[in-house]
Design a protein around this motif. Structure first.
Motif, short mmCIF file in Angstrom:
data_model
loop_
_atom_site.label_atom_id
_atom_site.label_comp_id
_atom_site.label_asym_id
_atom_site.label_seq_id
_atom_site.Cartn_x
_atom_site.Cartn_y
_atom_site.Cartn_z
N LYS A 116 -15.15 -14.01 10.17
CA LYS A 116 -16.10 -14.91 10.84
C LYS A 116 -15.85 -16.37 10.44
O LYS A 116 -15.86 -17.26 11.30
N PHE A 117 -15.61 -16.62 9.17
CA PHE A 117 -15.40 -17.98 8.68
C PHE A 117 -14.20 -18.63 9.36
O PHE A 117 -14.25 -19.82 9.72
N CYS A 118 -13.14 -17.88 9.57
CA CYS A 118 -11.90 -18.43 10.12
C CYS A 118 -11.81 -18.30 11.64
O CYS A 118 -10.73 -18.49 12.22
N SER A 119 -12.91 -18.02 12.29
CA SER A 119 -12.89 -17.76 13.73
C SER A 119 -13.22 -19.01 14.53
O SER A 119 -13.54 -20.07 13.99
N PHE A 120 -13.16 -18.85 15.86
CA PHE A 120 -13.58 -19.87 16.81
C PHE A 120 -14.93 -19.51 17.42
O PHE A 120 -15.35 -20.10 18.41
N ASP A 121 -15.63 -18.53 16.82
CA ASP A 121 -16.89 -18.05 17.39
C ASP A 121 -17.98 -19.11 17.29
O ASP A 121 -18.09 -19.82 16.28
#
Length: 336
Positions: A166-171
């Motif tokens: 989640k931290f490294c996402s584009f969400d």
């Protein structure tokens, strides 16, 4: 205490309620086992086991918490830089700058133009990241300290992985989960080679490089080493003099650059939940998702909860680029 978190989870999974779990711990580990303090608080109603504010639970879980935090990308960044993300408290007001102040050259005795820097107050909650481990009752009963250590690692890895993804996402952020740090971040045009991509990110970056880190895939980092950047490796290092950390939560050919002093982190601690009678949804790689009843299949579910959130306080703090095929081309160039 080593493996105390998973030992507490096993005790709860194998017995009916906190009183039974306390008897299990007392008979197996003695009357002074630290897990008993957690269970006694739960029995008396002074400390819920799923509450990160339970100081006794945080004490028992100290080794588990350390494991998860070290595996988290922001933990890797903390270790690389010798400093962590900006610490924030859940639901405390945070002043976020929306526009900056401006300056101007001014003639002698003339009015100095001024501008208002834009700010707004925001509050951010702690979201619940969960990792689950399902074991049979028989296995839970016969486990010893060595197996406890293995389960501790497995459960810790599960929690760290969901947080890193989640931290490294584009969400985009939602009501139940933080957004990825690359959500809304500026993309820098790829150059066609990895070293050029890193240089382009540094050239366009408006953050403080001394407080920043590259985020990249271990394969990408190893490829940079093969290209002659000796301070880089699969476990991270330094890329063009800037700290770098690696994670499989970003794709190969991806490079991100983050000023962590402009990223706020909420870390409220850990909680524990155990289920004996629930039904869980299990994803099967060979077929459709199925619903499994724990009681009917003599299974126990152990779930660790991390109450955590993060927020990018300055959009200029994050840049990224993705250079499709750059790693493959680089490996081909060096004859790998």
């Amino acid at each position: 205490m080593a493996n105390g978190f998973i030992r507490l989870a096993r005790a709860l999974a194998l017995t009916d309620g906190e009183s039974g779990a306390a008897d299990f711990i007392r008979s197996g580990y003695g009357p002074y086992a630290p897990e008993l303090a957690v269970l006694e608080k739960a029995i008396t109603g002074t400390g819920d086991i799923d509450n990160p504010g339970n100081a006794a639970l945080q004490g028992v879980a100290v080794d588990f918490m350390g494991l998860v935090r070290r595996r988290a990308v922001f933990g890797l960044i903390r270790d690389a830089l010798g400093g962590a993300l900006r610490s924030m408290r859940a639901n405390a007001p945070v002043l976020v700058q929306t526009s900056g102040a401006t300056g101007a050259f001014v003639g002698e005795a003339l009015v100095i133009p001024i501008s208002d820097a834009g700010f707004k107050a925001e509050r951010y909650p702690a979201h619940k990241a969960a990792g689950m481990l399902v074991v049979t009752e028989e296995l839970a009963r016969v486990l010893g300290d060595d197996a406890d250590a293995k389960l501790n690692r497995d459960l810790g890895d599960a929690v760290a992985e969901v947080v890193n993804d989640k931290f490294c996402s584009f969400d985009a952020p939602t009501s139940v989960a933080p957004g990825g740090i690359f959500y809304g971040a500026t993309e820098v045009t790829a150059t066609g080679n990895l070293a050029g991509d890193a240089a382009a990110l540094i050239g366009a970056f408006q953050g403080d490089l001394a407080r920043s880190a590259f985020i990249l895939n271990p394969q990408t980092a190893a490829t940079l080493n093969a290209l002659g950047l000796d301070q880089m490796g699969a476990a991270g290092g330094y890329l063009m003099g800037v700290a770098a950390v690696t994670t499989t939560s970003v794709p190969v050919d991806f490079l991100g650059l983050v000023d962590v002093s402009r990223v706020g982190l909420i870390d409220e601690g850990f909680g524990l939940e155990v289920a004996r009678h629930a039904s869980i949804s299990v994803a099967n790689a060979q077929g459709p998702t199925s619903l499994i009843n724990l009681w009917a299949n003599n299974l126990r579910a152990l779930r660790a909860l991390w109450f955590v959130n993060w927020v990018v306080l300055d959009p200029a703090a994050v840049l990224w680029t993705q250079d499709s095929g750059a790693v493959g081309a680089a490996l081909k160039a060096v004859g790998a």
